[in-house]
Design an enzyme around this catalytic site. Structure first.
Site, PDB file in Angstrom:
ATOM      1  N   PRO A  62     -14.479  -2.682 -12.684  1.00  0.00           N
ATOM      2  CA  PRO A  62     -15.630  -2.751 -13.651  1.00  0.00           C
ATOM      3  C   PRO A  62     -16.107  -4.019 -13.797  1.00  0.00           C
ATOM      4  O   PRO A  62     -15.576  -5.125 -14.096  1.00  0.00           O
ATOM      5  CB  PRO A  62     -15.059  -2.083 -14.979  1.00  0.00           C
ATOM      6  CG  PRO A  62     -13.804  -1.401 -14.691  1.00  0.00           C
ATOM      7  CD  PRO A  62     -13.255  -2.237 -13.221  1.00  0.00           C
ATOM      8  N   TYR A 105       1.090  -0.909  -0.081  1.00  0.00           N
ATOM      9  CA  TYR A 105      -0.056  -0.083  -0.012  1.00  0.00           C
ATOM     10  C   TYR A 105       0.869   1.224   0.058  1.00  0.00           C
ATOM     11  O   TYR A 105       1.583   1.620   1.159  1.00  0.00           O
ATOM     12  CB  TYR A 105      -0.858  -0.060   1.243  1.00  0.00           C
ATOM     13  CG  TYR A 105      -2.070  -1.153   1.514  1.00  0.00           C
ATOM     14  CD1 TYR A 105      -2.209  -1.759  -0.042  1.00  0.00           C
ATOM     15  CD2 TYR A 105      -2.808  -1.269   2.493  1.00  0.00           C
ATOM     16  CE1 TYR A 105      -3.223  -2.840   0.214  1.00  0.00           C
ATOM     17  CE2 TYR A 105      -3.793  -2.102   2.530  1.00  0.00           C
ATOM     18  CZ  TYR A 105      -3.992  -3.057   1.557  1.00  0.00           C
ATOM     19  OH  TYR A 105      -4.857  -3.906   1.441  1.00  0.00           O
ATOM     20  N   PHE A 110     -13.688  -5.922  -0.501  1.00  0.00           N
ATOM     21  CA  PHE A 110     -14.677  -5.701  -1.192  1.00  0.00           C
ATOM     22  C   PHE A 110     -16.128  -5.813  -0.731  1.00  0.00           C
ATOM     23  O   PHE A 110     -16.808  -6.646  -1.467  1.00  0.00           O
ATOM     24  CB  PHE A 110     -14.603  -6.238  -2.700  1.00  0.00           C
ATOM     25  CG  PHE A 110     -13.127  -6.007  -3.198  1.00  0.00           C
ATOM     26  CD1 PHE A 110     -12.572  -4.764  -3.067  1.00  0.00           C
ATOM     27  CD2 PHE A 110     -12.828  -6.811  -4.306  1.00  0.00           C
ATOM     28  CE1 PHE A 110     -11.210  -4.504  -3.456  1.00  0.00           C
ATOM     29  CE2 PHE A 110     -11.329  -6.734  -4.881  1.00  0.00           C
ATOM     30  CZ  PHE A 110     -10.684  -5.343  -4.608  1.00  0.00           C
ATOM     31  N   PRO A 111     -16.282  -5.431   0.535  1.00  0.00           N
ATOM     32  CA  PRO A 111     -17.632  -5.964   1.395  1.00  0.00           C
ATOM     33  C   PRO A 111     -18.821  -5.366   0.639  1.00  0.00           C
ATOM     34  O   PRO A 111     -19.788  -5.679   0.966  1.00  0.00           O
ATOM     35  CB  PRO A 111     -17.271  -5.326   2.613  1.00  0.00           C
ATOM     36  CG  PRO A 111     -16.487  -4.286   2.395  1.00  0.00           C
ATOM     37  CD  PRO A 111     -15.657  -4.637   1.422  1.00  0.00           C
ATOM     38  N   LEU A 112     -18.890  -4.223  -0.330  1.00  0.00           N
ATOM     39  CA  LEU A 112     -19.991  -3.612  -0.920  1.00  0.00           C
ATOM     40  C   LEU A 112     -19.780  -4.068  -2.432  1.00  0.00           C
ATOM     41  O   LEU A 112     -20.657  -3.300  -3.248  1.00  0.00           O
ATOM     42  CB  LEU A 112     -19.970  -2.219  -0.837  1.00  0.00           C
ATOM     43  CG  LEU A 112     -20.161  -1.828   0.836  1.00  0.00           C
ATOM     44  CD1 LEU A 112     -20.123  -0.416   0.944  1.00  0.00           C
ATOM     45  CD2 LEU A 112     -21.463  -2.519   1.330  1.00  0.00           C
ATOM     46  N   GLY A 113     -19.007  -4.985  -2.856  1.00  0.00           N
ATOM     47  CA  GLY A 113     -18.930  -5.223  -4.262  1.00  0.00           C
ATOM     48  C   GLY A 113     -18.044  -3.859  -4.974  1.00  0.00           C
ATOM     49  O   GLY A 113     -17.687  -3.061  -4.549  1.00  0.00           O
ATOM     50  N   GLY A 114     -18.349  -3.969  -6.331  1.00  0.00           N
ATOM     51  CA  GLY A 114     -18.078  -2.960  -7.379  1.00  0.00           C
ATOM     52  C   GLY A 114     -16.564  -2.633  -7.192  1.00  0.00           C
ATOM     53  O   GLY A 114     -16.281  -1.513  -7.821  1.00  0.00           O
TER      54      GLY A 114
END
Length: 314
Positions: free
Chosen positions: A233, A71, A226-230
């Site tokens: 693309p 990071y 990515f707990p909210l997806g997206g």
């Protein structure tokens, strides 16, 4: 052994209630809502604000921070080193398996070979200013979304676990986690005493249910990224689902908060590490532990379609 969690009134080492109650991470009791520091590599020019955000996360009840040497090529680890004191009692979780790739098409390149894993642990120790990292996740490249290993970067998990176990025996890491792993890979790794699994998982990407159940049975924390997806693309987003929006409106919350709250309700061994570089979003994330989802809301959310996140990049 079954993983458990509770809305315990016990306090974090900083003297505040645990965000989301408490869960287990190996032999440690931690808040169920921690903080993922990846997005802090963005505000390179505002170091003081980034450090203040880290300290605010702890003030709000987070006592575990997720990071990686890659990071910002050690930049985020340096922020964490400067933000916290030993008496803050923050559990730092880092990861290995990739290296920075400045100037490349993608910002990361695989670093899966045993000698690379060892070198990355040493780099993490240096940038974090620690003698031992409490938990280090081995980031496999078996499943998406993200990088995939090719050529000499295709390494057997047993060879990787051998070096990770050696590092644990040497006292350089406290415990071993896995990330981007298959169900078979987790089963093979269980004798190494795995304490957590980080895979892409959300309300709209629930393909790992069998692995999640195995983790619960074995007392292994499930730490979805990515707990909210997206994130890339083509991947579905939790916040765009009509059922999520409807539940959020009924509760006076945001769709993002409902998506995170569903994860906490779904199984007790979930530990969240939502990331943000925005102070208002941080406070919203830390507040999701107070959200109650009744049977009707849970049924509506359970009916949301799950889709694949297996997208390879590079």
């Amino acid at each position: 052994m079954t993983a458990t969690s509770s809305p315990s009134p016990r306090l974090t080492p900083s003297g505040v209630p645990h965000a989301g109650g408490t869960g287990t991470l190996g032999d440690r009791t931690v808040s169920r809502i921690g903080y993922g520091a990846m997005q802090l590599e963005r505000p390179h020019t505002d170091r003081d604000t980034a450090i203040a955000l880290l300290r605010r996360a702890v003030e709000l009840g987070a006592d575990h921070i997720d990071t990686a040497q890659f990071y910002g090529d050690g930049f985020v680890n340096g922020l964490i080193r400067d933000a916290f004191r030993p008496e803050d009692g923050v559990t730092v979780v880092s990861k290995v398996g990739a290296d920075p790739n400045p100037g490349g098409t993608l910002p990361l390149r695989p670093a899966q070979r045993p000698e690379q894993l060892r070198a990355s642990v040493e780099d993490n120790l240096g940038s974090l200013g620690l003698d031992r990292i409490p938990v280090v996740n081995l980031r496999r490249l078996d499943v998406g979304p993200g990088l995939r290993a090719e050529g000499d970067q295709v390494v057997d998990i047993d060879d990787q676990l051998a070096v990770m176990t050696a590092l644990r025996d040497e006292g350089k890491i406290g415990a071993i986690g896995l990330s981007g792993v298959t169900l078979d890979g987790l089963r093979r790794a269980l004798p190494a005493d795995i304490v957590c699994v980080q895979n892409a998982y959300s309300l709209v990407a629930r393909g790992d249910e069998e692995m999640l159940r195995l983790c619960a049975e074995e007392g292994i924390a499930w730490v979805p990224f990515f707990p909210l997806g997206g994130a890339f693309p083509g991947l579905p987003k939790v916040t765009g689902e009509p059922a999520v929006v409807a539940v959020a409106l009924s509760l006076g919350r945001t769709p993002a908060q409902v998506g995170l709250a569903w994860l906490l309700h779904h199984t007790p061994n979930v530990l969240l590490i939502p990331g943000t570089a925005d102070a208002a979003h941080l406070e919203a994330n830390m507040a999701v532990g107070a959200i109650e989802l009744d049977e009707a809301a849970l049924a509506a959310l359970a009916a949301v379609e799950s889709r694949s996140v297996d997208i390879a990049l590079g």
